[in-house]
Design a protein around this motif. Structure first.
Motif, PDB file in Angstrom:
ATOM      1  N   ARG A   1      30.446  51.695 -37.941  1.00  0.00           N
ATOM      2  CA  ARG A   1      30.172  53.120 -37.914  1.00  0.00           C
ATOM      3  C   ARG A   1      31.432  53.913 -37.616  1.00  0.00           C
ATOM      4  N   ARG A   2      31.444  55.144 -38.090  1.00  0.00           N
ATOM      5  CA  ARG A   2      32.564  56.036 -37.853  1.00  0.00           C
ATOM      6  C   ARG A   2      32.442  56.677 -36.482  1.00  0.00           C
ATOM      7  N   GLY A   3      33.574  57.130 -35.971  1.00  0.00           N
ATOM      8  CA  GLY A   3      33.554  57.939 -34.770  1.00  0.00           C
ATOM      9  C   GLY A   3      33.455  57.164 -33.475  1.00  0.00           C
ATOM     10  N   LEU A   4      33.713  55.866 -33.476  1.00  0.00           N
ATOM     11  CA  LEU A   4      33.686  55.092 -32.252  1.00  0.00           C
ATOM     12  C   LEU A   4      35.017  55.230 -31.525  1.00  0.00           C
ATOM     13  N   ALA A   5      34.921  55.297 -30.201  1.00  0.00           N
ATOM     14  CA  ALA A   5      36.158  55.328 -29.422  1.00  0.00           C
ATOM     15  C   ALA A   5      36.866  53.986 -29.535  1.00  0.00           C
ATOM     16  N   ALA A   6      38.192  54.026 -29.616  1.00  0.00           N
ATOM     17  CA  ALA A   6      38.953  52.782 -29.692  1.00  0.00           C
ATOM     18  C   ALA A   6      38.743  51.971 -28.425  1.00  0.00           C
ATOM     19  N   PRO A   7      38.435  50.674 -28.543  1.00  0.00           N
ATOM     20  CA  PRO A   7      38.202  49.865 -27.357  1.00  0.00           C
ATOM     21  C   PRO A   7      39.484  49.691 -26.545  1.00  0.00           C
ATOM     22  N   ASP A   8      39.338  49.739 -25.216  1.00  0.00           N
ATOM     23  CA  ASP A   8      40.495  49.471 -24.365  1.00  0.00           C
ATOM     24  C   ASP A   8      40.529  47.980 -24.018  1.00  0.00           C
ATOM     25  N   MET A   9      41.474  47.595 -23.158  1.00  0.00           N
ATOM     26  CA  MET A   9      41.656  46.181 -22.853  1.00  0.00           C
ATOM     27  C   MET A   9      40.412  45.590 -22.184  1.00  0.00           C
ATOM     28  N   LEU A  10      39.756  46.365 -21.311  1.00  0.00           N
ATOM     29  CA  LEU A  10      38.562  45.846 -20.648  1.00  0.00           C
ATOM     30  C   LEU A  10      37.430  45.648 -21.644  1.00  0.00           C
ATOM     31  N   ASP A  11      37.279  46.569 -22.591  1.00  0.00           N
ATOM     32  CA  ASP A  11      36.289  46.383 -23.649  1.00  0.00           C
ATOM     33  C   ASP A  11      36.547  45.087 -24.402  1.00  0.00           C
ATOM     34  N   THR A  12      37.803  44.853 -24.736  1.00  0.00           N
ATOM     35  CA  THR A  12      38.158  43.651 -25.499  1.00  0.00           C
ATOM     36  C   THR A  12      37.866  42.392 -24.708  1.00  0.00           C
ATOM     37  N   ARG A  13      38.211  42.383 -23.438  1.00  0.00           N
ATOM     38  CA  ARG A  13      37.928  41.207 -22.594  1.00  0.00           C
ATOM     39  C   ARG A  13      36.423  40.992 -22.468  1.00  0.00           C
ATOM     40  N   LEU A  14      35.672  42.088 -22.318  1.00  0.00           N
ATOM     41  CA  LEU A  14      34.219  41.982 -22.217  1.00  0.00           C
ATOM     42  C   LEU A  14      33.637  41.416 -23.499  1.00  0.00           C
ATOM     43  N   TYR A  15      34.112  41.911 -24.628  1.00  0.00           N
ATOM     44  CA  TYR A  15      33.618  41.404 -25.901  1.00  0.00           C
ATOM     45  C   TYR A  15      33.880  39.908 -26.054  1.00  0.00           C
ATOM     46  N   LEU A  16      35.072  39.448 -25.659  1.00  0.00           N
ATOM     47  CA  LEU A  16      35.392  38.031 -25.801  1.00  0.00           C
ATOM     48  C   LEU A  16      34.472  37.165 -24.948  1.00  0.00           C
ATOM     49  N   LEU A  17      34.103  37.659 -23.764  1.00  0.00           N
ATOM     50  CA  LEU A  17      33.145  36.922 -22.940  1.00  0.00           C
ATOM     51  C   LEU A  17      31.760  36.933 -23.576  1.00  0.00           C
ATOM     52  N   LEU A  18      31.369  38.057 -24.165  1.00  0.00           N
ATOM     53  CA  LEU A  18      30.077  38.132 -24.830  1.00  0.00           C
ATOM     54  C   LEU A  18      30.032  37.206 -26.045  1.00  0.00           C
ATOM     55  N   SER A  19      31.167  37.041 -26.707  1.00  0.00           N
ATOM     56  CA  SER A  19      31.192  36.155 -27.871  1.00  0.00           C
ATOM     57  C   SER A  19      30.996  34.702 -27.461  1.00  0.00           C
ATOM     58  N   GLU A  20      31.333  34.369 -26.205  1.00  0.00           N
ATOM     59  CA  GLU A  20      31.066  33.019 -25.691  1.00  0.00           C
ATOM     60  C   GLU A  20      29.572  32.845 -25.425  1.00  0.00           C
ATOM     61  N   ASP A  21      28.966  33.834 -24.756  1.00  0.00           N
ATOM     62  CA  ASP A  21      27.549  33.772 -24.399  1.00  0.00           C
ATOM     63  C   ASP A  21      27.104  35.168 -23.995  1.00  0.00           C
ATOM     64  N   PHE A  22      26.447  35.872 -24.909  1.00  0.00           N
ATOM     65  CA  PHE A  22      26.071  37.254 -24.608  1.00  0.00           C
ATOM     66  C   PHE A  22      24.846  37.351 -23.709  1.00  0.00           C
ATOM     67  N   ARG A  23      24.237  36.214 -23.358  1.00  0.00           N
ATOM     68  CA  ARG A  23      23.108  36.229 -22.438  1.00  0.00           C
ATOM     69  C   ARG A  23      23.551  36.091 -20.974  1.00  0.00           C
ATOM     70  N   GLN A  24      24.852  36.024 -20.730  1.00  0.00           N
ATOM     71  CA  GLN A  24      25.336  36.005 -19.355  1.00  0.00           C
ATOM     72  C   GLN A  24      24.891  37.282 -18.633  1.00  0.00           C
ATOM     73  N   PRO A  25      24.421  37.179 -17.400  1.00  0.00           N
ATOM     74  CA  PRO A  25      24.043  38.384 -16.654  1.00  0.00           C
ATOM     75  C   PRO A  25      25.262  39.240 -16.352  1.00  0.00           C
ATOM     76  N   ALA A  26      25.007  40.527 -16.136  1.00  0.00           N
ATOM     77  CA  ALA A  26      26.094  41.469 -15.860  1.00  0.00           C
ATOM     78  C   ALA A  26      26.898  41.045 -14.633  1.00  0.00           C
ATOM     79  N   ALA A  27      26.222  40.484 -13.632  1.00  0.00           N
ATOM     80  CA  ALA A  27      26.928  40.062 -12.419  1.00  0.00           C
ATOM     81  C   ALA A  27      27.936  38.967 -12.722  1.00  0.00           C
ATOM     82  N   ARG A  28      27.565  38.013 -13.596  1.00  0.00           N
ATOM     83  CA  ARG A  28      28.481  36.941 -13.966  1.00  0.00           C
ATOM     84  C   ARG A  28      29.644  37.495 -14.778  1.00  0.00           C
ATOM     85  N   LEU A  29      29.368  38.388 -15.718  1.00  0.00           N
ATOM     86  CA  LEU A  29      30.428  38.992 -16.511  1.00  0.00           C
ATOM     87  C   LEU A  29      31.390  39.769 -15.617  1.00  0.00           C
ATOM     88  N   ALA A  30      30.824  40.506 -14.646  1.00  0.00           N
ATOM     89  CA  ALA A  30      31.664  41.289 -13.732  1.00  0.00           C
ATOM     90  C   ALA A  30      32.572  40.384 -12.909  1.00  0.00           C
TER      91      ALA A  30
END
Length: 384
Positions: free
Chosen positions: A199-228
């Motif tokens: 989609r158009r108009g998305l804010a460019a991801p910052d470094m934390l977004d990128t790190r979060l995405y890479l963890l989600l790509s491993e297992d997106f069912r991880q709870p927020a506490a584990r990701l944090a």
């Protein structure tokens, strides 16, 4: 027995598969039972639902559902994947690249490019091309660099042909086994449906977004506490960023099953031409078909590309006949069967479609290709 009719097309609905045993032959016991298929369908329907919610929908307890899923993933029979379209305000380029290989070099070429992170899918095909690559690039310059200074220089690559996807009408995250009854579906809260194209108009991801995405790509069912914990931030920060990504439809979640166990073991890609004024209408109907995995408008002379999963090789001709009857304005110009889906949505698979490992989908960068491109530019600037 009279076949049922698919509600969205009015066409006969193929019968449900008899199970893995029918695909493997009578001498082989089924690898998956009905609960396994129901579990996969539940995760396709609501991939981030809690195990308790999934268990309730299937009539089992949460620990049984989780244990079954672990068994499926350990065997490579099913897996989860996540990729992002949060690439900033510019819309990325989606390309389909056909690759011809010298005799005996196909597998060496495939192994060389398997870890290229922008290659979403790599398929060994029948017919007039050896490999088809589905890839994403930040812009056309990056696509040109990859084809000319990466693929074009690989030993064993004899030719390439590239087409741009002008519109991706649907992709594999929307495909379902459809084994759940209405009550079970109602017990699951369906996630926001993934978008078919960035989609158009998305804010460019910052470094934390990128790190979060890479963890989600491993297992997106991880709870927020584990990701944090893994990111070194607060759970509130993780939840806030996930909420933003979901509001923007910036994450696509998929639950896949090994194709030979799916009941739909034959993957066929068709290239067709439709009048420009009719393309959107035809595509809107094609994406409602039960068999459709991918439908895209292309920049080349064959302006529609359709990938479908079928029950058997014999169904290819019957499927094309149905297309011809339903869409007389659509001319199918070519078709090819996927002999081996080596990579699917960023996951490497064996020849039977079982999961090997993941390769998170990101943009490609290559110092060698960039140096080669810069050398060519210097030569062009210098002249003869």
């Amino acid at each position: 027995m009279t076949p049922s009719t698919h509600e969205s097309t009015g066409w006969p609905t193929p019968p449900e598969p008899a199970g893995a045993g029918a695909l493997l032959g009578a001498a082989h016991p089924p690898l998956l039972d009905e609960l396994d298929y129901l579990l996969i369908t539940a995760l396709q329907t609501s991939p981030r639902a809690e195990w308790a919610q999934i268990g309730k929908a299937l009539g089992v307890d949460a620990s049984t559902a989780a244990r079954r899923w672990n068994r499926l993933t350990e065997a490579g029979h099913a897996w989860l994947s996540c990729y992002t379209v949060a690439v900033g305000p510019a819309v990325p380029i989606i390309a389909f690249i056909e690759v011809d290989c010298a005799a005996g070099s196909l597998h060496a070429v495939a192994a060389e490019i398997a870890d290229d992170p922008h290659l979403i899918t790599i398929e060994h095909m029948s017919g007039s091309r050896d490999l088809i690559l589905n890839a994403v690039f930040p812009d056309q310059a990056a696509l040109t660099r990859y084809v000319g200074f990466r693929l074009g220089r690989l030993p064993g690559v004899s030719a390439t042909r590239t087409q741009l996807a002008t519109v991706v009408h649907t992709e594999g995250s929307r495909w379902r086994l459809d084994r759940l009854g209405p009550d079970s579906k109602d017990a699951l809260v369906t996630d926001r449906p993934p978008v078919a194209a960035p989609r158009r108009g998305l804010a460019a991801p910052d470094m934390l977004d990128t790190r979060l995405y890479l963890l989600l790509s491993e297992d997106f069912r991880q709870p927020a506490a584990r990701l944090a914990e893994r990111l070194g931030v607060s759970p509130t920060t993780v939840r806030r960023r996930l909420d933003r990504m979901h509001r923007q439809d910036a994450l696509v979640y998929r639950c896949e099953v090994a194709r030979y166990l799916s009941g739909w073991p034959i993957s066929v890609t068709l290239w067709g031409a439709a009048p420009a004024a009719e393309t959107s209408r035809v595509a809107a109907q094609l994406i409602r078909m039960r068999e459709t995995r991918l439908c895209a408008s292309l920049s080349g002379p064959h302006n529609l590309m359709l990938t479908v999963w079928l029950r058997s090789p014999e169904d290819i001709a019957a499927f094309e006949a149905r297309l011809s009857t339903r869409f007389p304005e659509l001319v199918v110009a070519d078709r090819a069967v996927a002999l081996w889906q080596l990579k699917l949505a960023g996951h490497l698979l064996d020849p039977r479609g079982r999961h090997i490992r993941s390769v998170p989908v990101t943009f490609w960068e290559d110092d060698d290709a960039e140096r080669a491109e810069n050398a060519l530019l210097e030569r062009l600037r210098a002249g003869r």
